[in-house]
Design a protein around this motif. Sequence first.
Motif, short mmCIF file in Angstrom:
data_model
loop_
_atom_site.label_atom_id
_atom_site.label_comp_id
_atom_site.label_asym_id
_atom_site.label_seq_id
_atom_site.Cartn_x
_atom_site.Cartn_y
_atom_site.Cartn_z
N LEU A 536 15.71 -36.83 65.63
CA LEU A 536 16.24 -37.44 66.85
C LEU A 536 15.13 -37.74 67.84
O LEU A 536 15.24 -38.68 68.63
N SER A 537 14.04 -36.94 67.79
CA SER A 537 12.95 -37.19 68.74
C SER A 537 12.07 -38.37 68.29
O SER A 537 11.28 -38.90 69.06
N LEU A 538 12.20 -38.78 66.99
CA LEU A 538 11.42 -39.93 66.50
C LEU A 538 12.06 -41.23 67.01
O LEU A 538 13.12 -41.22 67.61
N HIS A 539 11.42 -42.37 66.68
CA HIS A 539 12.04 -43.65 67.03
C HIS A 539 13.20 -43.90 66.07
O HIS A 539 13.00 -43.94 64.85
N ILE A 540 14.40 -44.08 66.61
CA ILE A 540 15.58 -44.23 65.76
C ILE A 540 15.55 -45.57 65.01
O ILE A 540 15.80 -45.63 63.81
N ILE A 544 16.18 -46.11 60.90
CA ILE A 544 17.41 -46.70 60.34
C ILE A 544 17.06 -47.93 59.51
O ILE A 544 17.58 -48.12 58.42
N GLY A 545 16.13 -48.75 60.05
CA GLY A 545 15.71 -49.94 59.31
C GLY A 545 15.16 -49.56 57.94
O GLY A 545 15.50 -50.17 56.92
N PHE A 546 14.35 -48.50 57.94
CA PHE A 546 13.74 -48.06 56.69
C PHE A 546 14.81 -47.61 55.69
O PHE A 546 14.78 -47.95 54.52
N LEU A 547 15.80 -46.85 56.22
CA LEU A 547 16.89 -46.38 55.36
C LEU A 547 17.64 -47.55 54.74
O LEU A 547 17.96 -47.54 53.55
#
Length: 930
Positions: A536-540, A544-547
């Motif tokens: 959650l502290s990373l860039h969301i 998500i794009g990577f996933l």
Amino acid sequence: VPVFILAGLLVHCVFLVSIFDIYFSSPLVHGMTPRQTPLPPPAKRLVLFVADGLRADSLYALDSNGTARAPYLRGILENNGSWGISHTRVPTESRPGHVALIAGFYEDVSAVAKGWKENPVEFDSVFNESKYTWSWGSPDILPMFAKGATGDHVYTFCYAAESEDFGAEDAAKLDIWVFDHVKSFFNSSRSNQTLFSALNEEKVVLFLHLLGIDTNGHAHRPNSREYQENIKQVDEGVKEIASLIDNFYGNDGKTAFILTSDHGMTDWGSHGAGHPSETLTPLIVWGAGINYPQKVTSQSFDDNFLKEWKLENLKRLDVNQADIAPLMASLIGVPFPVNSVGTLPLEYLNSSALFKAESMFTNAIQILEQFKVKMSQKKETTLSFLFTPFKPLSASEQINFLQKIRLYIQQQKYDEAVSLCKTLINLALEGLSYYHTYDRLFLGLSIAVGFVGWTTYVILVIIKAHTNLTKTVPANKKKSTVLFYGFASAGMIIAFFLLIQTCPWTYYIYCLLPVPVWYAVVKEIPVIQDLATNVLSLHIGPSIGFLLVCILGIEILVFSFFYRSALTVGLLVFAGWPVITQLWIQAKTKALIWTLLCVLLAVFPLMPVVGREPNIPLVIAAGLLTLLISFFSLASLCKSENKYRDNEHLKVYFYQMFSVALSTYVVGSTHNSLKIKQGLPVMNQIISWMTLVSSPVLLLLSPTFLFERLFSILLSLMSTYLLLSTGYEALFPLALFGLMFVWINMEQEALQHYGLSLKPKLAVFNFTCAVDITQFRQLHLDDVRRSFFFVFFIVTAFFGTGNIASINSFDPASVYCFLTVFSPFMMGGLLLLKVAIPFVLVSCAFEAVQVTTQLSSKSLFLIVLVISDIMALHFFFLVKDYGSWLDIGTSISHYVLVMSLTIFMMVMNGLAQLLTTQKLGLSRRTKHHS
């Protein structure tokens, strides 16, 4: 590591085997009493001709000049008998086909795996129920029915197995052997009183198994002159045998004749899958108790065959292959085989309405008996409050049906009786299938839960051990004890439930497997919580794009199993990878070569499946191209001054190049020799086997510098691959290896691009130099792409040149340099080797990528495991056992493929390490990296 890998292998083996328990277990039940029609039969004896591998259209179609290919049989169906198409089921192999014809049931898929020559399951057959059966033909088929018979009333006469030679001058001699032996058998019976009286008994079967057509079809294709000539010879033989038998019995009109086939054949000479050319077989019946041709003005079928064959005005009576067994039983008045699921095809019979109704009633009772046994078995092994019976055939319904049918027959309402019998048969068959698949949902769910648990666990292991996303969390002793007892008691409860229901031992494995797997996952809850806060502290956005990109990639892979062209799309995306990631700025030449090779490789999945059209000149061209490339590589090696090199190694390369040249020559000369029907030259056969054995040895003699060892691996594998090639696929390993070679270089650039490490000098990089464990770096998001590339290349190696998932895409011509005599296991082994060679190339390249990017082989491999497990879960839910036979076969083989791919990758990982690091030599200094 070893414990984890062993656990992984075990889990995957369980998942793989489960499919056969869940979808394909033997449908046979035992304990029924044989039933026979209580009226005198129309025939005393039956002659069954099975022309192995004969397609319906090959027999019925007219030649270009309008004459029949089989004049005698054409005359029979126009003037004396009934005809139709017999629809077979998958797998379209000789063994299941004969079991369906003679025993009346469709063997389950697992029987094929258990071998051909023996009876994997005991079953009853028309031969077993007859008074005497004499059979002539192939040693692969006849012993199966003699072994299953009680007593010794089934006699077999077989030729030697060596006679089944695809490279022989003409396989029609197999059929001539059968016809000659039958003639001499009847001649000798006149001077042998015991045999003469046995032949004059009732309930006698004569079975002629004619393998020539099948062998000629494999060797020369069904549209060849050899195949068509063989049909003419069979026609002549049938004519001679029919008149011989009629004369022997003084034309008493008590002989029934049946001619059919066990399966068809594709245009490229193979069978096993569900293409119409494989599942449509001819059926011609004539003689005692058989209807004469029925003239009709119009008939409607889904195909245009009647018009093509000029048979629009003769009634076509189609049957399922298993229906032929009850037909034979009712013609000679023997009990229907107890495991038969065939429905008697009444339109073929020329007998009283009473006989038809009584025979149909016997058929219905015989199938109902199986239903009752199956139901009582299921009831015994299920708790009474959990048991849901098959409603349409409750005990009262059964009695109701039987009383009604009896009443109709007494009142002489035969048509109503027959239609009620057919309804009852259909219901009983539905019920049989209902109880056969009773546990499916429950087992499927257990396996799926286990699957999801295992994949989750692997992801946790990756995150915990190979990334820095989580801090180490101290374990809570008290909590873990509670957890352990909780899961242990859950396991006990499940085991207790299974025990009460006396389930088979395999059920325990499937149901208890999820327990330890999920225990391992739940134990890591602190890691999951820690991970959640970190993520959650990373860039969301990027995450998500990577996933999404990952999911899309996996879907493309799943799609490529159904449509090979999906691989082309994937490779074209790969071609643009250096542009998307700006890699081309720092390495223009490499990026350009990468793009060109991706586009080149993308052509292969668009080509037709291998083996349809042999093209030997292309194989020779591939051999010459390999030699050309090796000359250039050797020249550049000699130029580059490497202080570690010695001349011994050059010798190894020359031997390997000589081996490639020899293979190229052998392929050309073998196929020429087979073309002019001189068989496989012994010298060529010796060279082929020696190449197969010597190439891995030469490989291990070469130096272990990165490029030199990889180049040696290519030469070694190519010399064997050329011998197994028949067409354009010989060029495939070259294109694939080129791309792998550039991939290793590109991964170096990527490392530098992401600033993960300094660039090691690849030219002097040695596989055996121990990689310092402290230098292993943590995983980076880019490593997921690396693993995905590997899985993608593996799937490309599989489907690049053909559809491995379908049995009929294997071409026996591929193994002609090694052997031409039919031997299913040897041929299967060589074909598997051919499939594995591109696979080995990719694995070795991946090994090089791991080492040069300073990653432990375990961490990348775990990502690969997750990707392939997610794919396998897709296919687990896509497995079907209904619909067209083609779909069923494909869906199973996809799942089996993905699962074996995972198991295979574990093996390949080890093999690649061996091939890249081991060196045979006088001074042995081998060190491992892993």
